[in-house]
Enzyme design. Structure first.
Site, PDB file in Angstrom:
ATOM      1  N   LYS A  14     -12.084 -14.205 -10.272  1.00 30.60           N
ATOM      2  CA  LYS A  14     -11.465 -14.204  -8.937  1.00 30.60           C
ATOM      3  C   LYS A  14     -12.142 -13.183  -8.019  1.00 30.60           C
ATOM      4  CE  LYS A  14      -7.172 -13.378 -10.353  1.00 30.60           C
ATOM      5  NZ  LYS A  14      -7.366 -13.284 -11.803  1.00 30.60           N
ATOM      6  N   ARG A 146      -2.237  -8.900 -21.208  1.00 36.07           N
ATOM      7  CA  ARG A 146      -2.414  -9.415 -19.838  1.00 36.07           C
ATOM      8  C   ARG A 146      -2.512 -10.942 -19.840  1.00 36.07           C
ATOM      9  NH1 ARG A 146      -7.431  -6.189 -18.474  1.00 36.07           N
ATOM     10  NH2 ARG A 146      -7.483  -7.182 -16.443  1.00 36.07           N
TER      11      ARG A 146
HETATM   12  P1  AMP Z   1      -5.956  -7.250 -11.431  1.00 32.73           P
HETATM   13  O1  AMP Z   1      -6.965  -6.343 -10.833  1.00 32.73           O
HETATM   14  O2  AMP Z   1      -5.603  -8.392 -10.531  1.00 32.73           O
HETATM   15  O3  AMP Z   1      -6.331  -7.693 -12.816  1.00 32.73           O
HETATM   16  O4  AMP Z   1      -4.618  -6.395 -11.592  1.00 32.73           O
HETATM   17  C1  AMP Z   1      -4.560  -5.232 -12.397  1.00 32.73           C
HETATM   18  C2  AMP Z   1      -3.111  -4.871 -12.679  1.00 32.73           C
HETATM   19  O5  AMP Z   1      -2.436  -4.580 -11.445  1.00 32.73           O
HETATM   20  C3  AMP Z   1      -2.282  -5.986 -13.323  1.00 32.73           C
HETATM   21  O6  AMP Z   1      -2.435  -6.019 -14.731  1.00 32.73           O
HETATM   22  C4  AMP Z   1      -0.871  -5.581 -12.895  1.00 32.73           C
HETATM   23  O7  AMP Z   1      -0.389  -4.497 -13.651  1.00 32.73           O
HETATM   24  C5  AMP Z   1      -1.100  -5.073 -11.469  1.00 32.73           C
HETATM   25  N1  AMP Z   1      -0.995  -6.167 -10.488  1.00 32.73           N
HETATM   26  C6  AMP Z   1      -1.988  -6.659  -9.686  1.00 32.73           C
HETATM   27  N2  AMP Z   1      -1.543  -7.643  -8.913  1.00 32.73           N
HETATM   28  C7  AMP Z   1      -0.229  -7.817  -9.223  1.00 32.73           C
HETATM   29  C8  AMP Z   1       0.778  -8.723  -8.771  1.00 32.73           C
HETATM   30  N3  AMP Z   1       0.528  -9.643  -7.840  1.00 32.73           N
HETATM   31  N4  AMP Z   1       2.007  -8.604  -9.338  1.00 32.73           N
HETATM   32  C9  AMP Z   1       2.274  -7.667 -10.258  1.00 32.73           C
HETATM   33  N5  AMP Z   1       1.371  -6.813 -10.744  1.00 32.73           N
HETATM   34  C10 AMP Z   1       0.124  -6.871 -10.231  1.00 32.73           C
END
Ligand code: AMP
Length: 191
Positions: A14, A146
């Site tokens: 993404k 995750r």
């Molecule tokens: P990402 O960089 O999108 O993989 O997000 C890293 C971490 O941030 C995730 O594992 C969640 O702990 C938190 N996080 C990011 N986006 C969200 C979301 N939309 N809702 C809840 N937690 C989020």
């Protein structure tokens, strides 16, 4: 306005595809993961609150995420629209996003879901962990949590967009430019 939700499990690509999309279509990038990491680095209250969820590979509570996105949208950049990356991740977030966009009279144009098999996700995340500095990429148990959280809490969001006839599946394996080309084919329908 062109408003895109880029959807998919952790490690689906993404972030990579978002960079190309915001560039090509002149969109404001709203990555909730990036926003949380920024808050974390700056030591804000929200960053501290989010950290324990992020460290465990769990989702940050909906009200915190939604409030943060609301604030970000209010910045009103001069762009053609928004690219949402890693958001919405729950049905509650998807409903809140629709409400926020309705308020601004710019609905979500399309949702693109990157499809990548689980084994490939694990390989990619472990590889990324070697250079990303992200603790949540460096531990197999956290990565598995995750992916499980994605399957249990986030996947229903796909159905939400299917019901709105906005869901589009794109194969997320192969050359980055080929994947991008396939995403653009769908995006171009909304120009
Ligand atoms: P990402 O960089 O999108 O993989 O997000 C890293 C971490 O941030 C995730 O594992 C969640 O702990 C938190 N996080 C990011 N986006 C969200 C979301 N939309 N809702 C809840 N937690 C989020």
């Amino acid at each position: 306005m062109l408003n895109i939700v880029l959807f998919g499990p952790p490690g689906a690509g993404k972030g990579t595809q978002s960079e190309k999309l915001i560039d090509k279509y002149n969109l404001a990038h709203i990555s909730t993961g990036d926003l949380f990491r920024k808050n974390l680095n700056e030591g804000t209250k929200m960053g501290k609150l989010a950290q324990k969820y992020m460290d465990e590979g769990n989702l940050v509570p909906d009200e915190v995420v939604i409030g943060m996105v609301d604030e970000r949208i209010k910045e009103r950049e001069e762009t053609n629209g928004y690219l949402f990356d890693g958001f919405p991740r729950t049905i509650e977030q998807a409903k809140a996003l629709d409400r926020l966009m309705d308020k601004n009279e710019t609905p979500i144009s399309t949702m693109i879901s990157l499809d990548v098999p689980e084994e490939e996700l694990i390989t990619r995340l472990l590889e990324r962990g070697k250079t990303s500095g992200r603790p949540d990429d460096q531990n197999l148990d956290k990565i598995k949590t995750r992916i499980q959280v994605y399957q249990e809490e986030t996947l229903p969001v796909a159905t939400y967009y299917k019901e709105q006839k906005k869901y589009n599946d794109v194969v997320g394996v192969g050359a980055i430019d080929k994947i991008f080309e396939n995403i653009c084919k769908e995006v171009d329908k909304h120009l």
